[in-house]
Design an enzyme around this catalytic site. Structure first.
Site, PDB file in Angstrom:
ATOM      1  CE  LYS A 282     -15.827  -6.359   8.840  1.00 57.52           C
ATOM      2  NZ  LYS A 282     -16.411  -6.549  10.179  1.00 57.52           N
TER       3      LYS A 282
ATOM      4  CB  VAL B 263      -0.971   0.009   1.198  1.00 60.73           C
ATOM      5  CG1 VAL B 263      -1.945  -1.148   1.093  1.00 60.73           C
ATOM      6  CG2 VAL B 263      -0.223  -0.044   2.522  1.00 60.73           C
TER       7      VAL B 263
ATOM      8  CB  SER C 185     -17.880  -8.360  12.712  1.00 60.32           C
ATOM      9  OG  SER C 185     -17.147  -9.024  11.717  1.00 60.32           O
TER      10      SER C 185
END
Length: 807
Positions: free
Chosen positions: A720, A357, A677
């Site tokens: 997400k 990244v 989650s």
């Protein structure tokens, strides 16, 4: 004690302690015990004959039969005399070996029986005797102790056994070796044993002489070098040439280094010690190396920062797309530095995120923007504390640690130091490097960092430390607390497309020698398809490799004479890169019962997670498949308990849970999955299966659920949401407590997704479940149970093997 003495003759016995004598010589024996003295006197009654024996234990005062070696030496006592210092001495002539048959009396002296050795074998073996004599002569020459009388006596021995006995008495053999030779009746074997010992002694002497010779030659060379240097000095003096003075040269370098007062004082002290040492001594080399390090360090050398905020922004934007959090933090540092000057301490920033990244490359851009030097230190796999703090000078080859070496290489005391892969530090018996970094990365302490080698404080407070990590869980808490962590979760698809268009394609064209004159075009749809179906990563490394593959194939065409223009379309990707490698989660085709789209994160970013629930007639058994971790299994239990507790509210018969088997499956079974989650997704899928209400296919959800139905906060909302947007989801349900994270989402995501915060499962069901005309799930007695169940088959999203995901 009375024994039959008619069979074997008896003689007085003198046992020896700690020594062995051999036949064929005349020697003196010290007498210390009264019984031995009495035995020597009694020998006169037997024409002076006596048995000389050896006892195993030299500490034993009263030996018995088993304490004596079974072979004795028959001897004749020639004289007994009293010496001034050693006491009584007995002069004996040693004749031959006899076999000891036992003691017949102990008082007033020892008396024993003996017999002649009938199987004694002693021959003349000229080759072995000559070889042994040659070894002895070489040994004597090596020691410089040649005794002609001894050599003549040695050469006069007629048999191998006589020669062996004579030499065994000459050499200082170990006691066990002497006893072995004494009891050995084969003369040839005795000589072989003696020859083996002499050859080993000769090797030892030769090796010792070689070591002494080498040491002598080394000392002679050092003396010769000293004399030659003195002659060179005299010649230069006569020629009028300037004489080099290393001490004065080092003194001048110390003065120019502009060291702090404490450091300069220490340097001059060491210089004085160096002046007192011989030039070729080892200590002089150690001191000289230490002073070289002191004068080479940039104690007062700093680079001037470029504090133009607009310039800094321009350079950072030029080198990197996005990464606004990192850029903003650097701009803030430059702004405060501009206002506060040197009162501003260096920044300590930890960039954490998946590989590729831009964590390391952003540090290079920061250095270029501010005009500072940059040094990169890789910490991956480092296990030795001395790598950070250095070794003490007492060790041979000692050096400073990596921090001080980096400053020497940079030549400035305010560089940007990148500590790469700080989460992969190790620890073992050599120390814990992360503990050594506590001082380096603490602004309250690093102004006086003391390296073990220097043993002097060095100011690190003006350095910008940028550390990189892939995960925070492996970084010790005290170390993590000293750093300002900026998360770099990765790029969304649109950002990857922009990076490819603005940076990567140009970079690969230059790297593969394709000039600007050749028109190469890769349209945005082709780039997007390449990123979506040929990469699976949070960064852009794989995308860059794929672009390199495409451009290499174009380079083949250019080298073959084609001039273009070249356009790579979506349909050409399979030709260049092969079949599609990845299929990301996509929206379901239909609204189905018991099928929910969840959201998860892994090291490559976010992804959708299909959750399927199927019911069958049974006894309440719960089956969980799909490589689910313990936390996710507990989430399913909590969701099922909530459904049981609220059965009547949901319009269900409470006993139905004991009459059916529940099977929960999460596709991509080879990929481990865990985390809390997925709780609301599990609960929604279970409730949908029991109530027969379909789940909206355009809704994805994430959140932890409690037994009371409350929805708790989760992590990774940005990743997400990006995954949901990529999959074609329209609505994302997320915990109300995560509403604070919405500003971190990309603007495009916030505009194109309907983001619905939920606090309770009731809110989730209101958004995700559709009404139905079917009755809730029941068990009926019917020939066709399958018809009564009316359960659709599970539907998956067909993904391949991926990294472990965290729901």
């Amino acid at each position: 004690m009375t024994l039959d003495t008619s069979v074997f003759p008896t003689l007085p016995v003198v046992p020896l302690r700690g020594g062995v004598v051999f036949p064929g010589v005349t020697t003196t024996i010290s007498i210390g015990r009264k019984r031995s003295h009495a035995a020597a006197q009694a020998a006169g009654q037997h024409r002076g004959q006596i048995l000389i024996m050896v006892q195993y234990d030299n500490q034993l005062e009263d030996p018995g039969d088993h304490d004596l070696i079974p072979v004795a030496v028959l001897a004749t006592v020639r004289d007994v005399m009293r010496a001034p210092n050693t006491g009584l001495q007995m002069l004996v002539e040693l004749h031959r070996r006899v076999r000891f048959e036992g003691l017949v009396q102990k008082e007033p002296y020892l008396r024993g029986r003996y017999s002649e050795i009938s199987n004694a074998n002693d021959t003349i073996h000229q080759p072995l005797m000559a070889e042994t004599i040659a070894y002895v002569e070489k040994y004597a020459e090596s020691l410089g102790e040649v005794n002609k009388q001894v050599l003549e006596t040695m050469r006069s021995r007629r048999t191998a056994g006589e020669l062996a006995d004579y030499l065994a008495g000459l050499f200082n053999l170990p006691f066990d070796k002497e006893t072995q030779i004494l009891v050995q009746t084969d003369g040839l074997r005795r000589l072989e044993m003696v020859r083996e010992h002499v050859s080993q002694e000769l090797l030892i002497v030769q090796m010792r002489q070689k070591i002494q010779q080498d040491a002598r030659e080394s000392a002679d060379k050092a003396q010769k070098d000293y004399i030659l240097r003195e002659q060179i000095k005299a010649i230069r003096k006569e020629l009028g040439e300037d004489e080099e003075n290393p001490i004065e040269d080092m003194r001048n370098r110390i003065a120019k280094a502009e060291m702090p007062e404490e450091v300069e004082k220490r340097a001059l002290k060491e210089l004085k010690r160096l002046d007192q040492q011989p030039p070729q001594s080892a200590e002089a080399g150690v001191i000289r190396t230490y002073l070289e390090w002191l004068v080479d360090l940039p104690w007062s050398i700093s680079t001037e920062d470029n504090l133009d905020i607009n310039h800094v922004r321009e350079v950072l934007d030029e080198d990197h797309y996005g990464l606004e959090d990192v850029k903003e933090r650097i701009v803030e540092y430059v702004a405060v530095r501009k206002l506060a000057g040197n009162k501003m301490k260096g920044a300590i920033v930890n960039l954490s995120g998946p590989p590729g990244v831009g964590k390391t490359s952003i540090a290079t851009s920061v250095a270029r923007a501010m005009g500072r030097k940059m040094i990169r230190i890789s910490l991956g796999g480092v296990r030795d504390e001395a790598e950070i703090r250095g070794h003490r000078r007492t060790y041979i080859g000692a050096l400073p640690g990596r921090i001080i070496r980096a400053l020497r290489d940079a030549g400035t005391n305010n560089p940007i130091i990148v500590l790469d892969e700080i989460d992969k530090l190790g620890a073992d018996w050599r120390g814990d490097p992360s503990s050594a970094l506590l001082e380096v990365l603490d602004p309250a302490q690093n102004f006086s960092f003391a390296d073990h080698y220097l043993e002097l404080p060095f100011d690190l407070s003006q350095i910008i430390f940028i550390t990189t990590s892939n995960q925070l869980s492996t970084i010790p808490g005290p170390l993590l607390d000293r750093m300002e962590t900026i998360m770099m979760p990765g790029y969304i698809e649109d950002e990857k497309v922009a990076i490819a268009q603005q940076y990567l394609i140009k970079k690969q064209l230059e790297a593969h020698g394709i000039s600007d004159e050749i028109d190469v075009t890769i349209p945005e749809p082709a780039i997007r398809q390449m990123i979506r179906h040929y990469t699976y990563e949070a960064g852009v490394r794989q995308a860059e490799r794929n672009l390199g593959t495409i451009i290499r194939k174009l380079a083949v065409k250019v080298a073959g004479g084609e001039s273009g223009p070249f356009t790579v379309k979506e349909t050409d990707l399979e030709t260049f890169l092969g079949p599609e490698k990845f299929t990301h989660g996509t929206v379901e085709e239909n609204d189905e019962v018991g099928v929910v789209t969840g959201l998860a994160v892994n090291s490559f970013g976010g992804d959708t997670l299909a959750i399927e629930v199927s019911l069958s007639e049974g006894n309440g058994k719960i089956t969980l498949t799909g490589s689910l971790g313990d936390v996710m299994r507990e989430s399913i239990q909590a969701a099922l308990t909530y459904a049981r507790a609220n059965a009547r509210t949901l319009g269900l018969d409470p006993t139905i849970f004991d009459k059916v088997n529940v099977h929960v499956h999460v596709p991509a079974g080879a990929t481990p999955k865990d985390g809390p989650s997925a709780g609301i997704g599990m609960a929604t899928a279970i409730i949908s299966a029991f109530t027969r209400r379909p789940v909206r296919r355009d809704v994805a959800m994430t959140g932890e659920v409690t037994l009371r139905g409350k929805v708790l906060a989760i992590g990774g909302l940005k990743q997400k949401a990006i995954a949901a947007h990529r999959a074609g989801i329209k609505t994302v349900l997320f915990p109300k407590e995560n509403a604070k994270d919405l500003p971190d989402l990309p603007e495009q995501i916030r505009q194109e997704l309907t983001l619905v915060p939920v606090a309770h499962l009731d809110d989730v069901m209101g958004q995700a479940l559709l009404p139905t005309n079917e009755s809730p799930f029941t068990i009926v007695t019917s020939p066709s149970v399958e018809t009564a169940l009316n359960i659709p088959p599970p539907v998956g999203n067909g993904s391949g093997d991926k990294m472990p995901v965290q729901a």
